[in-house]
Design a protein around this motif. Structure first.
Motif, PDB file in Angstrom:
ATOM      1  N   ILE A 319       0.869  -1.176   0.000  1.00 58.25           N
ATOM      2  CA  ILE A 319       0.000   0.000   0.000  1.00 58.25           C
ATOM      3  C   ILE A 319       0.909   1.230   0.000  1.00 58.25           C
ATOM      4  O   ILE A 319       1.827   1.333   0.823  1.00 58.25           O
ATOM      5  CB  ILE A 319      -0.935   0.025   1.216  1.00 58.25           C
ATOM      6  CG1 ILE A 319      -1.825  -1.216   1.232  1.00 58.25           C
ATOM      7  CG2 ILE A 319      -1.778   1.290   1.233  1.00 58.25           C
ATOM      8  CD1 ILE A 319      -2.685  -1.319   2.477  1.00 58.25           C
ATOM      9  N   THR A 320       0.670   2.169  -0.916  1.00 57.24           N
ATOM     10  CA  THR A 320       1.506   3.364  -1.031  1.00 57.24           C
ATOM     11  C   THR A 320       0.852   4.518  -0.270  1.00 57.24           C
ATOM     12  O   THR A 320      -0.293   4.888  -0.540  1.00 57.24           O
ATOM     13  CB  THR A 320       1.704   3.751  -2.500  1.00 57.24           C
ATOM     14  OG1 THR A 320       2.319   2.656  -3.190  1.00 57.24           O
ATOM     15  CG2 THR A 320       2.599   4.972  -2.621  1.00 57.24           C
ATOM     16  N   ILE A 321       1.619   5.090   0.653  1.00 56.76           N
ATOM     17  CA  ILE A 321       1.178   6.244   1.437  1.00 56.76           C
ATOM     18  C   ILE A 321       1.849   7.494   0.863  1.00 56.76           C
ATOM     19  O   ILE A 321       3.076   7.529   0.688  1.00 56.76           O
ATOM     20  CB  ILE A 321       1.540   6.095   2.924  1.00 56.76           C
ATOM     21  CG1 ILE A 321       0.991   4.774   3.472  1.00 56.76           C
ATOM     22  CG2 ILE A 321       1.019   7.273   3.725  1.00 56.76           C
ATOM     23  CD1 ILE A 321      -0.506   4.669   3.451  1.00 56.76           C
ATOM     24  N   LYS A 322       1.078   8.535   0.534  1.00 58.56           N
ATOM     25  CA  LYS A 322       1.593   9.809   0.023  1.00 58.56           C
ATOM     26  C   LYS A 322       1.193  10.927   0.984  1.00 58.56           C
ATOM     27  O   LYS A 322       0.003  11.120   1.243  1.00 58.56           O
ATOM     28  CB  LYS A 322       1.059  10.101  -1.375  1.00 58.56           C
ATOM     29  CG  LYS A 322       1.533   9.091  -2.429  1.00 58.56           C
ATOM     30  CD  LYS A 322       1.031   9.460  -3.816  1.00 58.56           C
ATOM     31  CE  LYS A 322       1.534   8.459  -4.858  1.00 58.56           C
ATOM     32  NZ  LYS A 322       1.062   8.801  -6.211  1.00 58.56           N
ATOM     33  N   VAL A 323       2.187  11.607   1.513  1.00 61.85           N
ATOM     34  CA  VAL A 323       1.981  12.698   2.479  1.00 61.85           C
ATOM     35  C   VAL A 323       2.626  13.960   1.923  1.00 61.85           C
ATOM     36  O   VAL A 323       3.770  13.920   1.455  1.00 61.85           O
ATOM     37  CB  VAL A 323       2.585  12.354   3.855  1.00 61.85           C
ATOM     38  CG1 VAL A 323       2.343  13.493   4.846  1.00 61.85           C
ATOM     39  CG2 VAL A 323       1.998  11.056   4.395  1.00 61.85           C
ATOM     40  N   GLN A 324       1.898  15.065   1.958  1.00 65.96           N
ATOM     41  CA  GLN A 324       2.410  16.362   1.525  1.00 65.96           C
ATOM     42  C   GLN A 324       2.349  17.339   2.693  1.00 65.96           C
ATOM     43  O   GLN A 324       1.281  17.585   3.247  1.00 65.96           O
ATOM     44  CB  GLN A 324       1.610  16.909   0.343  1.00 65.96           C
ATOM     45  CG  GLN A 324       1.864  16.174  -0.963  1.00 65.96           C
ATOM     46  CD  GLN A 324       1.205  16.863  -2.133  1.00 65.96           C
ATOM     47  OE1 GLN A 324       0.239  17.616  -1.972  1.00 65.96           O
ATOM     48  NE2 GLN A 324       1.703  16.612  -3.342  1.00 65.96           N
ATOM     49  N   ILE A 325       3.534  17.894   3.050  1.00 71.60           N
ATOM     50  CA  ILE A 325       3.636  18.916   4.097  1.00 71.60           C
ATOM     51  C   ILE A 325       3.946  20.234   3.391  1.00 71.60           C
ATOM     52  O   ILE A 325       5.007  20.390   2.775  1.00 71.60           O
ATOM     53  CB  ILE A 325       4.745  18.579   5.117  1.00 71.60           C
ATOM     54  CG1 ILE A 325       4.557  17.167   5.661  1.00 71.60           C
ATOM     55  CG2 ILE A 325       4.757  19.596   6.235  1.00 71.60           C
ATOM     56  CD1 ILE A 325       3.291  16.968   6.444  1.00 71.60           C
ATOM     57  N   SER A 352      11.493  11.318  -0.421  1.00 72.16           N
ATOM     58  CA  SER A 352      10.954  12.678  -0.312  1.00 72.16           C
ATOM     59  C   SER A 352      11.415  13.528  -1.476  1.00 72.16           C
ATOM     60  O   SER A 352      12.430  13.245  -2.123  1.00 72.16           O
ATOM     61  CB  SER A 352      11.387  13.327   1.005  1.00 72.16           C
ATOM     62  OG  SER A 352      12.799  13.449   1.058  1.00 72.16           O
ATOM     63  N   LYS A 353      10.663  14.598  -1.738  1.00 72.74           N
ATOM     64  CA  LYS A 353      10.962  15.572  -2.786  1.00 72.74           C
ATOM     65  C   LYS A 353      10.447  16.936  -2.335  1.00 72.74           C
ATOM     66  O   LYS A 353       9.366  17.032  -1.743  1.00 72.74           O
ATOM     67  CB  LYS A 353      10.311  15.162  -4.102  1.00 72.74           C
ATOM     68  CG  LYS A 353      10.601  16.110  -5.263  1.00 72.74           C
ATOM     69  CD  LYS A 353       9.885  15.688  -6.533  1.00 72.74           C
ATOM     70  CE  LYS A 353       8.385  15.827  -6.388  1.00 72.74           C
ATOM     71  NZ  LYS A 353       7.656  15.601  -7.660  1.00 72.74           N
ATOM     72  N   ILE A 354      11.249  17.982  -2.593  1.00 73.53           N
ATOM     73  CA  ILE A 354      10.893  19.343  -2.175  1.00 73.53           C
ATOM     74  C   ILE A 354      10.623  20.189  -3.407  1.00 73.53           C
ATOM     75  O   ILE A 354      11.438  20.226  -4.338  1.00 73.53           O
ATOM     76  CB  ILE A 354      12.009  19.970  -1.323  1.00 73.53           C
ATOM     77  CG1 ILE A 354      12.221  19.175  -0.034  1.00 73.53           C
ATOM     78  CG2 ILE A 354      11.691  21.429  -0.986  1.00 73.53           C
ATOM     79  CD1 ILE A 354      13.347  19.703   0.831  1.00 73.53           C
ATOM     80  N   GLU A 369       6.694   9.722   0.024  1.00 74.13           N
ATOM     81  CA  GLU A 369       6.052   8.519  -0.507  1.00 74.13           C
ATOM     82  C   GLU A 369       6.621   7.311   0.241  1.00 74.13           C
ATOM     83  O   GLU A 369       7.853   7.113   0.249  1.00 74.13           O
ATOM     84  CB  GLU A 369       6.277   8.391  -2.004  1.00 74.13           C
ATOM     85  CG  GLU A 369       5.455   7.301  -2.648  1.00 74.13           C
ATOM     86  CD  GLU A 369       5.469   7.372  -4.166  1.00 74.13           C
ATOM     87  OE1 GLU A 369       5.757   6.330  -4.792  1.00 74.13           O
ATOM     88  OE2 GLU A 369       5.204   8.466  -4.710  1.00 74.13           O
ATOM     89  N   GLN A 370       5.726   6.525   0.857  1.00 74.44           N
ATOM     90  CA  GLN A 370       6.163   5.415   1.710  1.00 74.44           C
ATOM     91  C   GLN A 370       5.302   4.186   1.413  1.00 74.44           C
ATOM     92  O   GLN A 370       4.086   4.296   1.194  1.00 74.44           O
ATOM     93  CB  GLN A 370       6.059   5.794   3.193  1.00 74.44           C
ATOM     94  CG  GLN A 370       6.671   4.797   4.138  1.00 74.44           C
ATOM     95  CD  GLN A 370       6.711   5.342   5.564  1.00 74.44           C
ATOM     96  OE1 GLN A 370       5.812   6.075   5.977  1.00 74.44           O
ATOM     97  NE2 GLN A 370       7.755   5.002   6.303  1.00 74.44           N
TER      98      GLN A 370
END
Length: 604
Positions: A319-325, A352-354, A369-370
């Motif tokens: 399962i791919t978890i996508k988090v944006q801060i 991660s990517k900025i 992305e985890q």
């Protein structure tokens, strides 16, 4: 029929009519022409310089011209040299006026405050007096800010948004460069030193220019914004920040060329300026101790979004978890916190990517992305996700929570492929299978010894070293170029060495041509360039005085000092009693070459 003769005739008629009109107007104006009043003023610009630079002294005569160049008094520790005159004619509303300006350069041997006394000049039987002038000389490396008087060529200021901050809080500081309106261009700008103990400093970004008035002068303000981030608590200091650049100014002794009325091809005067800001202090407080359990060190103002998919999987499927801060702060230090409630999942490291939205890189979005893998089919949902940060504006911790995401987890199982068994009859007379492989070559042929392997041949081994040598050569060339780019002192040393080599060749040609003036001018220029490179000062500021003021205190050998004195004195005497013999000029070349060679070996 050609129209060109008709057109030329009409142009000549129009030109004749215009000439008559101008002559008529001149006759009307001429009887009312009067002369303006006679005045004498003195000025110095700029009024504040660093040691090694020069200022310009101007003696301006309105509607009068002295019979000779005005003589200036001897002022201790100041060198005043006459540059040349300039003349300006004006005619306005029937009043004709003229202005003659005598220009001088002023250089100081040591820092201090100097006063040029009032000057008296007799013109056409009248005694004209000027007001006293003041010149301030600061040590090399100091800021020539000039306060609020508006008499400095440039100023530099450090501006901090506030005097208090928290550890990890990003502040936007600003380095403001004030350039006098007389500066036409700035080249080779660089920040030579920016001390900030206990702080991380980001890249500088040039923002919108503005204009400001200080005293009676107009300045162009060039702001350079850069982020600073405290990494420890206490009273921290930023600066003084030192900057260095070359300012291009109009040359004070350039004359108007009739073929270049607008001065488009006149070369400007270049001045090396070194400025320093005042140090600024900031009180940095540590983060409060009541941090949430999931706090990972993020400081700033943020928002969060999160998605997970697919949500219908079998045990062991990813399962791919996508988090944006998103928000403002030190995005590089933002990290995903540990999630203790996810213990029934196998968790892989996140990537991660900025993506920044401002030039300073302190505002934007950091995307994570985890991949997680469910371990059993009893899982019904992905537990809530929490992200905590410290808000320096509210002076408190904040926690962002993503609600639980429903999941459908199926058992992971596989059915084995069935095996089919059959009984073999006892009287099976089935013949054996035919042979599929048939020999196609009955005789192998003559055997010959194999050739040596390539790896054992010397020419092949030597060939393998060619790419390595080429790579090492490219690396060496790259390192040499980077060393020259980061070492302006070395670049100048090599350039001066080349100039001296070319100058010595010019001396031989000038000696053969018996050109005494050009010969001694070249000798003086070579001495200036070599001494300027050794002392790391502009070559234009080198005079004979540096021998006793700068070289003798450093323990330079007496024979070398005497040789330098003799060469400088020969150059000065050549202006009044030039040497006419080509043999005498040629005899001086070995002495010049030996003196420059000894000076090049001196370490200052």
């Amino acid at each position: 029929m050609s129209l060109q003769p008709v057109i030329r005739a009409r142009i000549r008629a129009a030109g004749f009519q215009l000439s008559l009109l101008l002559a008529f107007l001149f006759c009307l104006i001429a009887p009312t022409t009067v002369s303006a009043a006679v005045t004498f003023t003195a000025s110095v610009n700029p009024q504040t310089i660093t040691q090694g630079e020069s200022a310009t002294l101007s003696l301006a005569f309105e509607n009068a011209t002295p019979s000779d160049v005005p003589e200036l008094p001897n002022i201790p520790n100041l060198e005043i040299a006459y540059v040349g005159p300039s003349t300006e004619m004006r005619y306005f509303n029937g009043v004709s006026s003229s202005k003659t300006t005598y220009n001088y350069t002023i250089a100081a041997r040591q820092p201090g405050d100097f006063t040029i006394p009032a000057l008296s000049v007799v013109v056409d039987g009248k005694t004209l007096r000027s007001a006293p002038l003041h010149l301030k000389v600061v040590p090399a490396g100091s800021s020539v800010s000039g306060g609020n008087s508006g008499d400095a060529l440039a100023q530099v200021k450090l501006v901090l948004p506030k005097k208090t901050a928290y550890v990890g809080e990003v502040l936007t500081a600003q380095l403001q460069l004030y350039l006098h309106s007389s500066i036409q261009n700035v080249v080779n700008f660089q920040i030579t030193d920016s001390p900030a103990e206990g702080m991380n400093i980001g890249k500088q970004v040039e923002t919108q220019h503005s204009r400001a008035q200080i005293g009676n002068s107009i300045y162009t303000v060039v702001p350079l914004a850069f982020p600073i981030t405290p990494v420890k608590s206490g009273l921290l200091t930023v600066g003084p920040i030192n900057v260095q650049f070359v300012a291009e100014l109009p040359s004070p002794n350039r004359r108007r060329d009739p073929f270049d009325p607008f001065g488009m091809f006149n070369r400007n005067e270049q001045k090396q300026l070194t400025l320093a800001t005042d140090a600024q202090s900031i009180q940095v407080s540590p983060l409060p101790e009541n941090a949430p359990a999931g706090f990972a060190g993020a400081v700033g103002v943020y928002t969060m979004t999160m998605t997970a998919g697919p949500t219908n999987v079998a045990v062991g499927d990813p399962i791919t978890i996508k988090v944006q801060i998103a928000g403002r702060g030190a995005l590089d230090s933002v990290a995903l916190p540990d999630q203790p409630s996810w213990k029934e999942f196998k968790i892989y490291p996140a990537t991660s990517k900025i993506d920044t939205t401002d030039p300073l890189g302190i505002q934007g979005t950091k995307s994570f992305e985890q991949v997680i893998v469910p371990q059993n089919d009893d899982i019904k949902a992905l537990p809530p996700f929490a992200f905590s940060y410290f808000d320096p504006e509210q002076k408190s911790y904040r926690t962002l929570v993503q609600p639980a995401i429903p999941l459908t987890i199926r058992p992971s199982g596989s059915t084995p492929v069935p095996t089919v068994a059959a009984n073999r009859p006892a009287n099976d007379n089935t013949p054996p299978p035919a042979q599929d492989i048939v020999s196609i070559k009955q005789r192998i042929g003559d055997l010959v010894p194999p050739a040596p392997a390539l790896v054992r041949q010397s020419w092949f081994l030597a060939l393998q070293s060619v790419p390595l040598l080429a790579f090492l050569g490219a690396v060496g060339f790259r390192k040499r170029q980077e060393s020259l780019a980061n070492n302006p002192r070395l670049r100048r040393q090599r350039q001066v060495t080349q100039w001296i080599r070319e100058g010595l060749n010019d001396l031989r040609k000038q000696a053969d041509a018996n050109n005494s003036d050009a010969f001694f001018a070249t000798v003086f220029r070579l001495l200036q360039e070599q001494l300027g490179e050794r002392l790391d000062v502009p070559a234009s500021s080198i005079t004979e005085a540096v021998i006793d003021e700068r070289l003798r205190p450093k323990g330079i050998s007496e024979p070398l000092l005497n040789a330098l004195h003799e060469l400088f004195q020969s150059c000065n005497l050549a202006r009044y009693a030039p040497i006419k013999s080509s043999q005498e000029l040629a005899a001086m070349i070995p002495k010049v070459e030996s003196t420059l060679s000894q000076l090049r070996e001196v370490t200052l």
